[in-house]
Scaffold this active site. Structure first.
Site, mmCIF file in Angstrom:
data_model
loop_
_atom_site.group_PDB
_atom_site.id
_atom_site.type_symbol
_atom_site.label_atom_id
_atom_site.label_comp_id
_atom_site.label_asym_id
_atom_site.label_seq_id
_atom_site.Cartn_x
_atom_site.Cartn_y
_atom_site.Cartn_z
ATOM 1 N N ARG A 96 -52.436 -17.939 -8.583
ATOM 2 C CA ARG A 96 -52.593 -16.564 -8.098
ATOM 3 C C ARG A 96 -53.964 -15.968 -8.399
ATOM 4 O O ARG A 96 -54.606 -15.378 -7.530
ATOM 5 C CB ARG A 96 -51.556 -15.627 -8.752
ATOM 6 C CG ARG A 96 -50.254 -15.556 -8.070
ATOM 7 C CD ARG A 96 -49.168 -15.351 -9.104
ATOM 8 N NE ARG A 96 -49.113 -16.549 -9.925
ATOM 9 C CZ ARG A 96 -48.365 -17.611 -9.617
ATOM 10 N NH1 ARG A 96 -47.586 -17.579 -8.575
ATOM 11 N NH2 ARG A 96 -48.381 -18.693 -10.372
ATOM 12 N N THR A 97 -54.385 -16.070 -9.649
ATOM 13 C CA THR A 97 -55.598 -15.347 -10.022
ATOM 14 C C THR A 97 -56.794 -15.897 -9.255
ATOM 15 O O THR A 97 -57.554 -15.149 -8.638
ATOM 16 C CB THR A 97 -55.822 -15.439 -11.545
ATOM 17 O OG1 THR A 97 -54.645 -14.965 -12.190
ATOM 18 C CG2 THR A 97 -57.002 -14.597 -11.976
ATOM 19 N N LYS A 153 -69.517 -33.017 -19.236
ATOM 20 C CA LYS A 153 -70.642 -33.791 -19.810
ATOM 21 C C LYS A 153 -71.119 -33.168 -21.106
ATOM 22 O O LYS A 153 -72.107 -33.626 -21.690
ATOM 23 C CB LYS A 153 -71.815 -33.809 -18.829
ATOM 24 C CG LYS A 153 -71.509 -34.406 -17.478
ATOM 25 C CD LYS A 153 -72.771 -34.325 -16.610
ATOM 26 C CE LYS A 153 -72.507 -34.744 -15.183
ATOM 27 N NZ LYS A 153 -73.635 -34.418 -14.311
ATOM 28 N N ARG A 186 -62.097 -18.041 -15.827
ATOM 29 C CA ARG A 186 -60.945 -18.250 -16.711
ATOM 30 C C ARG A 186 -61.282 -19.408 -17.626
ATOM 31 O O ARG A 186 -61.880 -20.404 -17.202
ATOM 32 C CB ARG A 186 -59.699 -18.574 -15.889
ATOM 33 C CG ARG A 186 -58.558 -19.060 -16.747
ATOM 34 C CD ARG A 186 -57.283 -19.175 -15.973
ATOM 35 N NE ARG A 186 -56.731 -17.865 -15.670
ATOM 36 C CZ ARG A 186 -55.535 -17.664 -15.126
ATOM 37 N NH1 ARG A 186 -54.774 -18.695 -14.811
ATOM 38 N NH2 ARG A 186 -55.094 -16.446 -14.894
ATOM 39 N N HIS A 233 -56.251 -10.507 -20.279
ATOM 40 C CA HIS A 233 -56.203 -10.809 -18.847
ATOM 41 C C HIS A 233 -56.280 -9.484 -18.076
ATOM 42 O O HIS A 233 -55.308 -9.049 -17.464
ATOM 43 C CB HIS A 233 -54.903 -11.561 -18.537
ATOM 44 C CG HIS A 233 -54.860 -12.243 -17.212
ATOM 45 N ND1 HIS A 233 -55.766 -11.989 -16.195
ATOM 46 C CD2 HIS A 233 -53.992 -13.167 -16.713
ATOM 47 C CE1 HIS A 233 -55.459 -12.748 -15.147
ATOM 48 N NE2 HIS A 233 -54.387 -13.461 -15.443
HETATM 49 C C1 NCD Z 1 -50.608 -15.518 -16.209
HETATM 50 C C2 NCD Z 1 -51.773 -16.106 -16.983
HETATM 51 O O1 NCD Z 1 -52.453 -17.005 -16.509
HETATM 52 O O2 NCD Z 1 -51.974 -15.607 -18.083
HETATM 53 N N1 NCD Z 1 -50.611 -15.875 -14.856
HETATM 54 C C3 NCD Z 1 -51.363 -15.145 -13.982
HETATM 55 O O3 NCD Z 1 -52.553 -15.030 -14.119
HETATM 56 N N2 NCD Z 1 -50.716 -14.503 -12.999
HETATM 57 C C4 NCD Z 1 -49.296 -15.711 -16.857
HETATM 58 C C5 NCD Z 1 -48.865 -17.073 -17.300
HETATM 59 O O4 NCD Z 1 -49.560 -18.078 -17.113
HETATM 60 O O5 NCD Z 1 -47.769 -17.152 -17.846
#
Ligand code: NCD
Length: 358
Positions: free
Chosen positions: A51-52, A80, A101, A129
């Site tokens: 999703r993100t 590397k 991320r 997040h």
């Molecule tokens: C979450 C995350 O990556 O922290 N997912 C997301 O970004 N929608 C929640 C999760 O992984 O449980």
């Protein structure tokens, strides 16, 4: 230059503006389709995401911009041995804004320290997040019609789940909010987040009993038990089925209780709940794209911001002072560790991951 590392980097009126822009995008999508023409999003995902990452990339495409990046650190020069900060310095020259991320707590802040373009934290380890929180706030606004005077139940892995850490930070600033923190003792909310709630005077209680809490809730925010963050598989196995939301379980809930989940789910919400009109989690995923469009627009349109990387009272500390094994300072020797006195109780904390030092 403005980054989004922590949800507290945005004021409440800025969050209101983002929500307003997201609603305007729904009403007039054509007005935004060339808003970022010629702009490039660097999408750097060192950790799994559906999703993100895809909502960021889709957001930039719908704004008329383009996207470069990687979805797997193994395909980048990190494999590397290139440091995060070197990669960021280089990618800054190829794009106008970065969404990243990373598996280590504090990595987005470390990246922002060398970036020449705005950095958006799309999840740093089990720490924060903030764009999921913006998604959650837009969802609460759309489902409940307000972000105030609500009782919110946060249920599941409150220790390693980064989404709930950013969410309590954000919601603690709105009036009349009340939290019920529902988790097994081993997965309680971290100390720094509890301290933040204490400081803001917000009402909250901790329990491990979901059934007892359910009738009181306006919003139930379910979370996945974060298998990948556990020190051992045995510990995960012992806790993995702590809460499973079923039709039976939500029978005593309010008729208008909204059920949120950042997703992905494993088994903590039975699929039979999906048909219930209170299940808002798939609507929530669509809101994620809208609010990320609004955020990209905002950060790209701002030249100067008030975000300060190194607060006045931060002091240079000895290497590896932070004992959090998941902290970026422990994993990347090029990241300069800082300590910071942060709380009303004067706890000295790592600037990157909020872990208590000493
Ligand atoms: C979450 C995350 O990556 O922290 N997912 C997301 O970004 N929608 C929640 C999760 O992984 O449980």
């Amino acid at each position: 230059m403005r980054h989004l590392i922590d949800i507290l980097d945005l004021s409440l009126s800025e969050i209101d503006d983002l929500i307003h822009t997201a609603e305007d995008i729904v009403a007039h999508p054509e007005a935004y389709e060339a808003a970022c023409r010629g702009k490039i999003l660097g999408s750097l995902f060192y950790e799994s995401s559906t999703r993100t990452r895809l909502s960021f990339e889709s957001a930039m495409c719908s704004l008329g911009g383009s996207v470069i990046g990687f979805a797997d650190a193994e395909t980048s020069s990190a494999s590397k041995g290139e440091s995060l900060q070197d990669t960021i310095r280089v990618v800054s020259g190829y794009c106008d804004i970065i969404a990243m991320r990373h598996p280590h707590d504090g990595a987005a802040l470390a990246a922002a320290m060398t970036a020449e373009v705005p950095v958006i934290n799309a999840g740093d380890g089990s720490h924060n997040h903030p764009t999921q929180t913006l998604t959650d706030l837009l969802t609460i606004h759309r489902e409940k019609g307000r972000i105030r005077d609500l009782t919110i139940g946060l249920c599941g892995d409150l220790r390693y789940g980064r989404t709930v850490h950013s969410l309590v930070e954000a919601l603690s600033r709105y009036p009349g909010m009340r939290f019920i923190l529902i988790a097994p003792p081993a997965l309680r909310m971290p100390e720094y987040a509890l301290e933040l709630m204490d400081r803001s005077g917000i009402e909250y209680r901790e329990t491990d009993n979901l059934d007892e809490a359910i009738p009181e809730l306006d919003v139930l925010y379910m979370t996945r038990i974060q298998r990948e963050r556990f020190p051992s598989e045995d510990e995960y196995q012992a806790l993995k089925d702590s809460y499973i939301l079923t039709k039976d379980r939500i029978r005593p809930a309010r008729e208008d209780m909204a059920i949120l989940h950042p997703l992905p789910r494993v088994n903590e919400i039975a699929t039979e709940v999906d048909a219930d009109p209170r299940a808002a989690y798939f609507r929530q995923t669509k809101n994620g794209k809208l609010i990320r469009m609004a955020l990209i627009l905002k950060l790209l349109s701002e030249k100067e911001g008030h975000f300060q990387l190194i607060p006045e009272n931060a002091a240079k500390a000895a290497r590896n002072l932070c004992r959090n094994s998941r902290c970026i300072t422990v994993h990347e020797s090029s990241v300069v560790p800082y300590i910071l006195k942060k709380s009303s109780r004067d706890a000295v904390r790592c600037l990157y991951c909020d872990n208590r030092i000493g």
